[in-house]
Scaffold this active site. Structure first.
Site, PDB file in Angstrom:
ATOM      1  N   ILE A 167      46.468 -25.735  -0.463  1.00  0.00           N
ATOM      2  CA  ILE A 167      46.365 -27.064   0.152  1.00  0.00           C
ATOM      3  C   ILE A 167      44.914 -27.472   0.400  1.00  0.00           C
ATOM      4  O   ILE A 167      44.520 -28.586   0.133  1.00  0.00           O
ATOM      5  CB  ILE A 167      47.239 -27.201   1.434  1.00  0.00           C
ATOM      6  CG1 ILE A 167      47.382 -28.670   1.840  1.00  0.00           C
ATOM      7  CG2 ILE A 167      46.709 -26.358   2.576  1.00  0.00           C
ATOM      8  CD1 ILE A 167      48.166 -29.536   0.902  1.00  0.00           C
ATOM      9  N   ASP A 168      44.094 -26.562   0.928  1.00  0.00           N
ATOM     10  CA  ASP A 168      42.676 -26.897   1.101  1.00  0.00           C
ATOM     11  C   ASP A 168      41.851 -25.624   1.236  1.00  0.00           C
ATOM     12  O   ASP A 168      42.397 -24.528   1.289  1.00  0.00           O
ATOM     13  CB  ASP A 168      42.449 -27.880   2.268  1.00  0.00           C
ATOM     14  CG  ASP A 168      42.731 -27.329   3.649  1.00  0.00           C
ATOM     15  OD1 ASP A 168      43.283 -26.207   3.755  1.00  0.00           O
ATOM     16  OD2 ASP A 168      42.393 -28.004   4.637  1.00  0.00           O
ATOM     17  N   PRO A 169      40.521 -25.746   1.271  1.00  0.00           N
ATOM     18  CA  PRO A 169      39.677 -24.546   1.274  1.00  0.00           C
ATOM     19  C   PRO A 169      39.819 -23.736   2.562  1.00  0.00           C
ATOM     20  O   PRO A 169      40.360 -24.208   3.565  1.00  0.00           O
ATOM     21  CB  PRO A 169      38.256 -25.114   1.163  1.00  0.00           C
ATOM     22  CG  PRO A 169      38.411 -26.524   0.696  1.00  0.00           C
ATOM     23  CD  PRO A 169      39.734 -26.982   1.217  1.00  0.00           C
TER      24      PRO A 169
END
Length: 218
Positions: A67-69
């Site tokens: 989904i994200d870093p």
């Protein structure tokens, strides 16, 4: 490699030819939101937001999408952890270890496997806060993932809640697996056999299976 300029950091985006069809829109969308994004300290740093655009797409069969870093120490390469301390990549490595029998490893990196592109749906977050930049990246996220799915056979999304409606966001027909996040409770990821299933799906599509053991670092 090609490059384009944007009005805010990183100022220059270097990219492989395979991304050319979406670059003008990416520049437009990024220039709209960058000043908001960059008010925060970010993970990864702005110079690393677009590192994965240097990857070709024509030789990719699978996209592994988070989904994200990482909220700290993001490198711009999804799931990458140079000192191999992040739970997500350790769980992924452990899963591949059980699948392949490889046990003596010091790290794992999806970015070094033939045919695989690791990706993060959102390309940054505020330092220490997951999904904090979702609202800014949303248009860019759809644009880029949509483009990736025109090239790969299988999209594997890690996170059942985060990606519950991902199919509705994609126009290209792509085989999509939505699995547990590596940090899911009750060791659900451990019981998830998605890496094996991906190879079955590739074979059904007359594509070469992925050699997941290539990701190990010794």
């Amino acid at each position: 490699m090609n490059s384009v300029t944007v009005s805010h950091a990183p100022y220059t985006i270097t990219y492989h030819d395979d991304w050319e069809p979406v670059m003008s829109q990416l520049v437009e969308f990024y220039n709209e939101v960058a000043s908001w994004l960059l008010r925060d300290e970010t993970s990864p740093i702005p110079d690393k937001f677009f590192i994965q655009l240097k990857q070709p797409l024509r030789n990719k069969r699978v996209c592994v999408c988070g989904i994200d870093p990482y909220p700290k120490d993001g490198t711009g390469v999804p799931f990458e952890s140079p000192n191999f301390t992040k739970k997500s990549i350790k769980e992924i490595a452990s899963s591949i270890s059980r699948l392949t029998g490889v046990i003596d490893y010091k790290g794992y990196n999806l970015n070094i496997i033939d045919g695989v592109i690791p990706w993060n749906y959102y390309l940054s977050c505020k330092l220490g806060e997951t999904k904090s930049h979702a609202i800014y990246w949303d248009k860019i996220s759809k644009l880029l993932l949509q483009h990736i799915t025109k090239h790969v056979s299988v999209l594997y999304c890690l996170g059942k809640t985060d990606f519950s409606n991902i199919r509705a966001k994609l126009e290209s027909p792509v085989t999509t697996i939505v699995g547990y996040h590596p940090a899911a409770r009750d060791r659900q990821f451990e019981k998830d056999r998605s890496f094996e299933i991906i190879n079955v799906l590739l074979e059904l599509d007359n594509k070469v299976p992925i050699n997941w053991a290539q990701g190990f670092i010794y």
